[in-house]
Design a protein around this motif. Sequence first.
Motif, mmCIF file in Angstrom:
data_model
loop_
_atom_site.group_PDB
_atom_site.id
_atom_site.type_symbol
_atom_site.label_atom_id
_atom_site.label_comp_id
_atom_site.label_asym_id
_atom_site.label_seq_id
_atom_site.Cartn_x
_atom_site.Cartn_y
_atom_site.Cartn_z
ATOM 1 N N GLY A 36 24.810 22.035 -6.425
ATOM 2 C CA GLY A 36 26.201 21.998 -5.987
ATOM 3 C C GLY A 36 27.238 22.026 -7.091
ATOM 4 N N GLU A 37 26.826 22.061 -8.340
ATOM 5 C CA GLU A 37 27.816 22.158 -9.419
ATOM 6 C C GLU A 37 28.559 23.491 -9.340
ATOM 7 O OE1 GLU A 37 27.599 22.711 -14.173
ATOM 8 O OE2 GLU A 37 26.724 20.833 -13.428
ATOM 9 N N ARG A 38 27.818 24.564 -9.012
ATOM 10 C CA ARG A 38 28.439 25.872 -8.737
ATOM 11 C C ARG A 38 27.650 26.542 -7.626
ATOM 12 N NH1 ARG A 38 27.713 28.093 -13.158
ATOM 13 N NH2 ARG A 38 26.455 29.965 -12.898
ATOM 14 N N THR B 89 13.438 29.880 -7.267
ATOM 15 C CA THR B 89 13.971 28.818 -8.122
ATOM 16 C C THR B 89 13.684 29.122 -9.581
ATOM 17 O OG1 THR B 89 11.937 27.514 -7.896
ATOM 18 C CG2 THR B 89 13.715 27.061 -6.340
ATOM 19 N N TYR B 90 14.510 28.515 -10.442
ATOM 20 C CA TYR B 90 14.390 28.767 -11.882
ATOM 21 C C TYR B 90 15.064 27.631 -12.636
ATOM 22 C CZ TYR B 90 16.118 30.737 -16.329
ATOM 23 O OH TYR B 90 16.465 30.943 -17.635
ATOM 24 N N PHE B 91 14.427 27.145 -13.693
ATOM 25 C CA PHE B 91 15.042 26.138 -14.554
ATOM 26 C C PHE B 91 15.374 26.776 -15.887
ATOM 27 C CE2 PHE B 91 14.924 22.730 -17.758
ATOM 28 C CZ PHE B 91 15.936 21.928 -17.252
ATOM 29 N N ASN B 92 16.683 26.780 -16.219
ATOM 30 C CA ASN B 92 17.150 27.369 -17.474
ATOM 31 C C ASN B 92 17.010 26.335 -18.591
ATOM 32 O OD1 ASN B 92 18.724 28.395 -19.643
ATOM 33 N ND2 ASN B 92 19.918 29.629 -18.204
ATOM 34 N N GLU B 93 16.085 26.561 -19.489
ATOM 35 C CA GLU B 93 15.822 25.606 -20.563
ATOM 36 C C GLU B 93 16.996 25.505 -21.533
ATOM 37 O OE1 GLU B 93 13.480 23.551 -20.984
ATOM 38 O OE2 GLU B 93 11.902 24.175 -19.600
ATOM 39 N N GLU B 94 17.708 26.601 -21.742
ATOM 40 C CA GLU B 94 18.819 26.601 -22.691
ATOM 41 C C GLU B 94 19.993 25.775 -22.192
ATOM 42 O OE1 GLU B 94 19.952 30.515 -23.751
ATOM 43 O OE2 GLU B 94 18.051 31.003 -24.733
ATOM 44 N N LYS C 37 19.831 23.787 -19.424
ATOM 45 C CA LYS C 37 19.333 22.631 -18.662
ATOM 46 C C LYS C 37 19.877 22.630 -17.237
ATOM 47 C CE LYS C 37 17.308 21.402 -22.414
ATOM 48 N NZ LYS C 37 15.858 21.735 -22.580
ATOM 49 N N GLN C 38 19.818 23.787 -16.602
ATOM 50 C CA GLN C 38 20.331 23.938 -15.243
ATOM 51 C C GLN C 38 19.225 24.349 -14.280
ATOM 52 O OE1 GLN C 38 23.430 26.856 -15.992
ATOM 53 N NE2 GLN C 38 25.013 25.288 -15.768
#
Length: 244
Positions: free
Chosen positions: A192-194, A150-155, A157-158
């Motif tokens: 589920g967005e992509r 898992t990973y949270f993209n700060e730029e 917000k995903q």
Amino acid sequence: MKKLIIIIGLLVSITAAHVVLAQTSKSGVIVYEVKVNVHRRLPPDAEAMKARIPEYNIHQDQVAFNDQESFYCTMPDEEEEEFNDEGNGMRLRIMRPQVEYYFNQSQSKRVVLQDFMGKKILIEDSVKIIPWKLSNDTKVVLGYTCNKATYFNEETKQNVVAWYTDKIHLFVGPEGYNSLPGTVLQLDVNDGERIVTAKKIDLRALKKGEMKIPSGGQRMTEKEFRALAEEQMRRNGGRMIIRN
């Protein structure tokens, strides 16, 4: 006796290493299905538009890889995704930009050619190592047991969830998600967005033209391109274009 034990231990280690190598491939092509929730990318006040278009846009991408490189690109659609709006005589067309990603792990080189609003943008920089959080959770994709990362993209917000296997190749995956110790066979962005899922794995020698380094286009930094894309999306309300 001690020497005999050491020799047996070395033989076991060498055999195990050969087994791991035998389970991986040095080259091949993977075809992914990309399922995008178009409705979630529209602004909250676009309910009328949501009623006129399908909720999901589905297409295929592919990645070709060899011992050191990988090349990910969109596959051409069989037909243009376009919908008639009989109420006002307009046509709605889902716009899917063509994009190419090239990675060379040994040289830490990344080249991206992005088709954006009729222009080609070329971004070239070093490979980025995503700070993944690895998990013991597993699932099976196309017969391969995959581990969860898992990973949270700060730029952007995903939230990103990747399922990868170490039985194919290291550092291979869809789009720019290829810095895991294995091959990513499924990717879920923002619950589920992509969703990107491997549908076909062909382990073989690459054919001529399947591996290439993108070229041409207007050179930009990733920061400059992101600013350009965000400004354009604010003007158009997303990736939906309305044509008379």
